[in-house]
Design a protein around this motif. Structure first.
Motif, mmCIF file in Angstrom:
data_model
loop_
_atom_site.group_PDB
_atom_site.id
_atom_site.type_symbol
_atom_site.label_atom_id
_atom_site.label_comp_id
_atom_site.label_asym_id
_atom_site.label_seq_id
_atom_site.Cartn_x
_atom_site.Cartn_y
_atom_site.Cartn_z
ATOM 1 N N ALA A 190 -32.106 38.302 -11.621
ATOM 2 C CA ALA A 190 -32.290 38.041 -13.051
ATOM 3 C C ALA A 190 -30.955 37.985 -13.773
ATOM 4 C CB ALA A 190 -33.170 39.121 -13.664
ATOM 5 N N ILE A 191 -30.072 38.928 -13.468
ATOM 6 C CA ILE A 191 -28.769 38.961 -14.113
ATOM 7 C C ILE A 191 -27.927 37.761 -13.693
ATOM 8 C CG2 ILE A 191 -26.635 40.290 -14.405
ATOM 9 C CD1 ILE A 191 -28.361 42.827 -13.828
ATOM 10 N N SER A 192 -27.992 37.419 -12.409
ATOM 11 C CA SER A 192 -27.229 36.263 -11.905
ATOM 12 C C SER A 192 -27.692 34.967 -12.560
ATOM 13 C CB SER A 192 -27.378 36.154 -10.384
ATOM 14 O OG SER A 192 -26.784 37.246 -9.731
ATOM 15 N N THR A 193 -28.989 34.834 -12.761
ATOM 16 C CA THR A 193 -29.527 33.640 -13.417
ATOM 17 C C THR A 193 -28.924 33.477 -14.807
ATOM 18 O OG1 THR A 193 -31.611 33.758 -12.184
ATOM 19 C CG2 THR A 193 -31.631 32.511 -14.246
ATOM 20 N N THR A 194 -28.837 34.576 -15.529
ATOM 21 C CA THR A 194 -28.245 34.537 -16.873
ATOM 22 C C THR A 194 -26.752 34.249 -16.815
ATOM 23 O OG1 THR A 194 -29.897 35.914 -17.964
ATOM 24 C CG2 THR A 194 -27.675 35.999 -18.857
ATOM 25 N N ILE A 195 -26.042 34.918 -15.914
ATOM 26 C CA ILE A 195 -24.596 34.693 -15.793
ATOM 27 C C ILE A 195 -24.289 33.234 -15.499
ATOM 28 C CG2 ILE A 195 -22.574 35.180 -14.349
ATOM 29 C CD1 ILE A 195 -23.587 38.049 -14.088
#
Length: 323
Positions: free
Chosen positions: A72-77
């Motif tokens: 989830a965090i990687s998708t946003t980054i």
């Protein structure tokens, strides 16, 4: 029904690098989800096009939980065209927020990650330094957001509460949570305060509202939204909300008086029905300034993202050690 309480929360699209900006990642971890979003520290706004939300089963094995959080965090980054400064995560406790170690146990969720260094696990997966991953209690994240760019930004002393599956609370002085002060309960918590032999968490939550509705109507509802919808035509549902507001005000009044709070800001799902219990709540309080936070679900994301600012985090670090 809810209006944004500051214009900076609006967004025009994905992050760009046409000017100097510090792009931070705000993360909100709940019992069954993780949400992440980029935050522009110059314009003081979430970049909503970058938002990602993933379902999480809190009973998964550790690797699956951590991999999902990381995804989830990687998708946003990946939505940022600029290098991100770091990741700030709002997560419920018990948790060692400074070291990033989960202490969650005995609550039938996330038991499998107890004792793990989540800071190191996520930093490794995301290719970041440990120092770029920071944590804070979710109620404190909400309070930091509303006192920094929300309804309480013009006040020095604020009490921010969230009304939902439980009662979250944070006492704030000049944008900083207060945990160990003679004018606030231990840890700054209200959920565990006794009310006629019952914990406040049982009364000022979805469970409490459902109980009040059953008492006044003899009927049972399944959730707060159902009672809110019934209130449009059912006087008993409206009465339940009125009683909820009155009892909440009576409970909060002595804490707010002792703390010399200037403003109360509400968030959480139940606060969507604020207009139904606003008047009886205010009547019981020693202050006039009571607001619904227009930041709502975005507040925890913003509060998490603000941790990435090194100067602000430096001011908070000793406090975070106390959480």
């Amino acid at each position: 029904m809810i209006q944004n309480d500051n214009k900076h929360e609006q967004t025009s699209g994905a992050a760009t690098n046409n000017r100097l900006a510090m792009i931070q990642v705000g993360v909100d971890i709940g019992g069954s989800h993780i949400a992440a979003c980029l935050y522009d520290s110059i314009e003081k706004r979430l970049i909503l096009d970058s938002g990602s939300t993933y379902h999480v089963d809190p009973n998964w094995e550790p690797t699956k939980i951590l991999d999902t959080w990381s995804a989830a965090i990687s998708t946003t980054i990946s939505c940022s065209q600029s290098k991100i400064a770091g990741v700030g995560i709002a997560i419920p406790g018990p948790f060692d927020y400074y070291e990033g170690i989960s202490r969650i146990t005995g609550v039938n969720k996330y038991e499998s990650i107890y004792g793990l260094n989540i800071k190191n696990e996520l930093a490794t997966r995301l290719g970041l330094a440990d120092s770029q991953v920071r944590f804070i209690n979710d109620a404190s994240a909400f309070a930091i957001a509303v006192s920094t760019i929300g309804k309480a930004k013009t006040f020095d002393r604020c009490l921010a509460i969230t009304l939902g599956t439980g009662l979250g609370a944070s006492f704030i002085v000049n944008r900083k949570p207060v945990f160990s002060d003679s004018r606030v309960p231990e840890g700054g918590f209200l959920y565990n305060q006794p009310v006629d032999g019952v914990m406040a968490d049982e009364l000022f939550s979805t469970r409490g509202l459902l109980h009040l509705y059953h008492i006044v109507s003899g009927q049972r509802a399944t959730n707060a939204l159902e009672i809110y919808q019934l209130a449009k035509s059912d006087p008993k549902a409206r009465q339940a909300f009125q009683l909820f507001g009155q009892e909440l005000g009576r409970f909060l009044a002595p804490f707010m008086g002792k703390f010399n709070a200037e403003v109360l800001v509400l968030g959480g799902n139940i606060s969507n029905a604020f207009e139904l219990f606003k008047e009886p709540l205010i009547e019981e309080l020693p202050i006039e300034h009571v607001y619904l936070s227009g930041l709502m679900d975005h507040a925890a994301l913003i509060g998490g993202a603000l941790l990435v600012d090194d100067e602000y985090y430096g001011e908070l670090s000793d406090l975070i050690k106390e959480m």
